[in-house]
Write a protein that holds these residues in place. Sequence first.
Motif, short mmCIF file in Angstrom:
data_model
loop_
_atom_site.label_atom_id
_atom_site.label_comp_id
_atom_site.label_asym_id
_atom_site.label_seq_id
_atom_site.Cartn_x
_atom_site.Cartn_y
_atom_site.Cartn_z
N SER A 591 0.80 -1.23 0.00
CA SER A 591 0.00 0.00 0.00
C SER A 591 0.83 1.28 0.00
O SER A 591 0.27 2.38 -0.05
CB SER A 591 -1.00 0.04 1.18
OG SER A 591 -1.87 -1.06 1.13
N GLN A 592 2.15 1.18 0.06
CA GLN A 592 3.00 2.37 0.07
C GLN A 592 3.06 2.99 -1.32
O GLN A 592 3.54 2.39 -2.26
CB GLN A 592 4.41 2.02 0.53
CG GLN A 592 5.37 3.21 0.58
CD GLN A 592 6.78 2.79 0.96
OE1 GLN A 592 7.01 1.70 1.49
NE2 GLN A 592 7.74 3.65 0.67
N PHE A 593 2.55 4.22 -1.44
CA PHE A 593 2.56 4.90 -2.73
C PHE A 593 3.81 5.75 -2.86
O PHE A 593 4.49 6.06 -1.87
CB PHE A 593 1.30 5.75 -2.91
CG PHE A 593 1.02 6.72 -1.80
CD1 PHE A 593 1.62 7.97 -1.77
CD2 PHE A 593 0.15 6.38 -0.77
CE1 PHE A 593 1.36 8.87 -0.74
CE2 PHE A 593 -0.12 7.27 0.27
CZ PHE A 593 0.49 8.51 0.29
N GLY A 594 4.11 6.15 -4.08
CA GLY A 594 5.24 7.03 -4.31
C GLY A 594 4.78 8.47 -4.44
O GLY A 594 3.67 8.73 -4.91
N CYS A 595 5.62 9.40 -4.03
CA CYS A 595 5.25 10.82 -4.12
C CYS A 595 6.43 11.61 -4.69
O CYS A 595 7.55 11.55 -4.16
CB CYS A 595 4.86 11.36 -2.74
SG CYS A 595 4.04 12.97 -2.80
N GLN A 596 6.18 12.34 -5.76
CA GLN A 596 7.19 13.15 -6.44
C GLN A 596 6.82 14.62 -6.30
O GLN A 596 5.76 15.04 -6.75
CB GLN A 596 7.25 12.76 -7.92
CG GLN A 596 8.11 13.63 -8.79
CD GLN A 596 9.58 13.27 -8.70
OE1 GLN A 596 9.91 12.18 -8.23
NE2 GLN A 596 10.45 14.17 -9.12
N GLY A 597 7.66 15.39 -5.65
CA GLY A 597 7.40 16.83 -5.48
C GLY A 597 6.59 17.14 -4.24
O GLY A 597 5.90 16.27 -3.68
N GLU A 598 6.69 18.43 -3.81
CA GLU A 598 5.98 18.86 -2.61
C GLU A 598 5.12 20.09 -2.88
O GLU A 598 4.75 20.84 -1.97
CB GLU A 598 6.98 19.17 -1.49
CG GLU A 598 7.80 17.96 -1.06
CD GLU A 598 8.79 18.29 0.03
OE1 GLU A 598 8.96 19.49 0.34
OE2 GLU A 598 9.40 17.36 0.59
N GLY A 599 4.80 20.31 -4.15
CA GLY A 599 3.98 21.48 -4.50
C GLY A 599 2.61 21.42 -3.89
O GLY A 599 2.09 20.36 -3.54
N THR A 600 1.99 22.59 -3.78
CA THR A 600 0.66 22.68 -3.17
C THR A 600 -0.40 23.22 -4.12
O THR A 600 -1.55 23.40 -3.72
CB THR A 600 0.72 23.58 -1.92
OG1 THR A 600 1.20 24.88 -2.31
CG2 THR A 600 1.63 22.98 -0.86
N ASP A 601 -0.02 23.47 -5.39
CA ASP A 601 -1.01 23.95 -6.35
C ASP A 601 -1.92 22.81 -6.82
O ASP A 601 -3.14 22.97 -6.91
CB ASP A 601 -0.33 24.57 -7.57
CG ASP A 601 0.39 25.87 -7.24
OD1 ASP A 601 0.03 26.48 -6.21
OD2 ASP A 601 1.29 26.26 -8.00
N LEU A 602 -1.30 21.70 -7.16
CA LEU A 602 -2.06 20.60 -7.78
C LEU A 602 -1.44 19.26 -7.40
O LEU A 602 -0.22 19.10 -7.43
CB LEU A 602 -2.04 20.75 -9.31
CG LEU A 602 -2.70 19.64 -10.13
CD1 LEU A 602 -4.22 19.63 -9.88
CD2 LEU A 602 -2.41 19.80 -11.61
N CYS A 603 -2.31 18.34 -7.06
CA CYS A 603 -1.90 16.96 -6.80
C CYS A 603 -2.44 16.09 -7.93
O CYS A 603 -3.65 16.12 -8.21
CB CYS A 603 -2.45 16.48 -5.46
SG CYS A 603 -2.12 14.74 -5.10
N ILE A 604 -1.55 15.34 -8.58
CA ILE A 604 -1.96 14.40 -9.62
C ILE A 604 -1.77 12.99 -9.08
O ILE A 604 -0.68 12.63 -8.65
CB ILE A 604 -1.15 14.58 -10.91
CG1 ILE A 604 -1.34 15.98 -11.48
CG2 ILE A 604 -1.55 13.53 -11.95
CD1 ILE A 604 -0.55 16.25 -12.76
N MET A 605 -2.86 12.23 -9.12
CA MET A 605 -2.81 10.83 -8.69
C MET A 605 -2.93 9.93 -9.91
O MET A 605 -3.82 10.12 -10.74
CB MET A 605 -3.97 10.50 -7.73
CG MET A 605 -3.90 11.18 -6.39
SD MET A 605 -5.25 10.59 -5.32
CE MET A 605 -4.93 11.56 -3.83
N SER A 606 -2.05 8.94 -10.01
CA SER A 606 -2.11 8.03 -11.15
C SER A 606 -1.36 6.75 -10.84
O SER A 606 -0.97 6.49 -9.68
CB SER A 606 -1.55 8.70 -12.40
OG SER A 606 -1.87 7.95 -13.56
N TYR A 607 -1.13 5.94 -11.87
CA TYR A 607 -0.40 4.66 -11.74
C TYR A 607 -0.03 4.21 -13.14
O TYR A 607 -0.55 4.70 -14.15
CB TYR A 607 -1.28 3.59 -11.06
CG TYR A 607 -2.53 3.26 -11.85
CD1 TYR A 607 -2.54 2.21 -12.77
CD2 TYR A 607 -3.69 4.03 -11.71
CE1 TYR A 607 -3.65 1.93 -13.52
CE2 TYR A 607 -4.81 3.75 -12.46
CZ TYR A 607 -4.80 2.70 -13.37
OH TYR A 607 -5.91 2.43 -14.12
#
Length: 723
Positions: A591-607
């Motif tokens: 269940s551990q997802f990966g996260c690239q970047g720490e921006g706060t404008d937009l979160c994109i979720m995908s796979y």
Amino acid sequence: MSGDLPDAVIQLKPKDVDLTPAEVVDLFESQLMSRHLDYQSRKLRARNESFYTIGSAGHEGNAVLGKLFRITDMAFLHYRSGALLIQRSKQRPGETPLYDMLLSFAASKEDPISGGRHKVLGSKTLWVPPQTSTIASHLPKAMGAAHGLGLAQVLLPDGKPFPADSVILCNFGDASANHSTAQGAINAASWAAYQNSPMPIVFVCEDNGIGISTSTPKGWIHASFSGRAGLHYIYCDGTDLLDCTRGVKEAIRYARRFRKPVFLHMRAVRLMGHAGSDTEVSYRALQQVEADELHDPLLHSARLLLDHGMLSAEAICQLNSQIEQRVARIAELAIKRPKLQTAEEVMASVIPVAQKYGEIPEVDSKTREAMLGKDLRQLNKPQNMARLINLALADILLEYPHSVVCGEDVGKKGGVYSVTTGLFDKFGAHRVINTLLDEQSILGLAIGLAHTGFLPIPEIQFLAYVHNAEDQIRGEAATLSFFSGGQYTNPMVIRIAGLAYQKGFGGHFHNDNSFAVFRDIPGVVIACPSNGADAVQMLRRCVALAHEQRRVVIFIEPIALYMTRDLHEAGDDLWASIYQSPTEGEPIALSQFGCQGEGTDLCIMSYGNGYYLSRQAARVLEQEHGVALRLIDLRWLAPLDEAGLIKAAAPCRDVLIVDECRRTGSISEALVTLLTEQAPGEHRIARVTAEDSFIPLAEAANLVLPDKQQIVSAALALLGGVR
């Protein structure tokens, strides 16, 4: 009494089949017990105290199977096997089959096999995995277990639970024999035996001539199975204990001696209809029903006892009365036992309890270097996903000596995309098994191998092909822990090449972009890496989950990313990685997802491919529009880390979900629901998905799939335009 009994069809004496009078009486007792369980079940149903009324009446001759097969001959049973299980239990002191089965009828949580979750015939102590299917879906795994018996003699020198001459017992009805699952399993067993691969299994077709209301054509089973290559055919009359004993003994002798499959065609009759709700005379002539009743196996057994002076008519009636009263007495106790009361109790065995299988020996460096051979020269160079998975599989096969890769073309060819290239040469035909072209048999083989102590890693060539066999996952592998209270499990990692973006190659059969078939199966783990480095760590975690937690795992490998090395420009090598050995790298937990970047404008979720495209779109959004982004690669599609995803998305007002699968039924729907229910009003949410379409051939495929520009446009629209 003798005037009411049928004449003997076959002239045999007990001594002809080496049965003593005491043994014949004992078999008759089991037959009576089974019949009175059927009667009692229907009486209790009328009181709303029993919830399953498909019984064994007319099939009680299978008590002979329970006597002659050993407990260590694992049994995969048809639902009309009450007498078989009762007789089998007599081989082990202390068993209480009547009480246990009545607890099952009453759906008591004290039922020792299913814990009140289903009326099943099964037992851990008797090596009978519980079977819930009413058709033939247990035949592929029985075939797989038979292959596992032979494999165990070669690969499992320590801790084998089965003697070297063990065989597999699998029984089913004549109507079930027509099902594609049965046909495929019997064909696979015959196919293997034809090539002299050990396949010690006795398929028992209990032929009562009817499937619910549809009659089996006279002579059909004999005509269909008596002449098959690689399959030894035997017939016996299951209404006659002596002829049944003759046939069963012959079948067992053949399977034990030659390690080849036997088809035992056992005549039976069906009494009392298909189930309690079945009004048989509505579709069968009364004369047909009465003719079957005349051949009641209990009447034949009573005649046998009288003819040979084993019991008097009075003693037979007295035994029948005693068993009737005994079953009724036990039933009144069973129905008072506690039932499941909460959802938590019901679901307690959906996911197996982690158990210690055995120590995995450490691999020394010299052994590993010898295994890798010429591959060592490539380890310090960036590799694509296909190559990285290949290296990971090699290390897994070395680390887990009971692991087995199986599937079509996985051997010398190395698979369609060369993902298993070289494994056959490194580990041999026992560890890298080329199968026939039949997904039901591939998955059945894996389930059976898991039953016999192996950790199978089956491969399905394309995602679309799994639909031919999905019930082997949904109805068999995934349910086993649930319906056995965790006593039986099916640890395995099912590798499936899938998803789209193959530049129009092959149409929808090679570009299936829907894995919804897996998402609603309780307890199944679904993994989908977007890059090779993650694929290595996730595959290792998947194998560990199967080994340590006995989980069923689906590992979806994005075909279009197998050979992908570059992310933005040709030659940038940003999507290739250096292979990390099992002692290197950062493990990826379930269940551990990966996260690239720490921006706060937009979160994109995908796979998968969607994450790859999102990374391409991110550069445009960041460099040309100044968007501060964070990108989430789900990695695990079930179970999701719901709390972690909510926390990760929390700093962003806007969330864009990029899903390469169809708009309807895709995981994007679940993500929208998650954000809406658990963070109400916190986000503006949009989706970019594939169209609700199959994938066409050639360039037209791009018309129904998301692309980089769509992601950029959707992101800007969500943010309110160019920034």
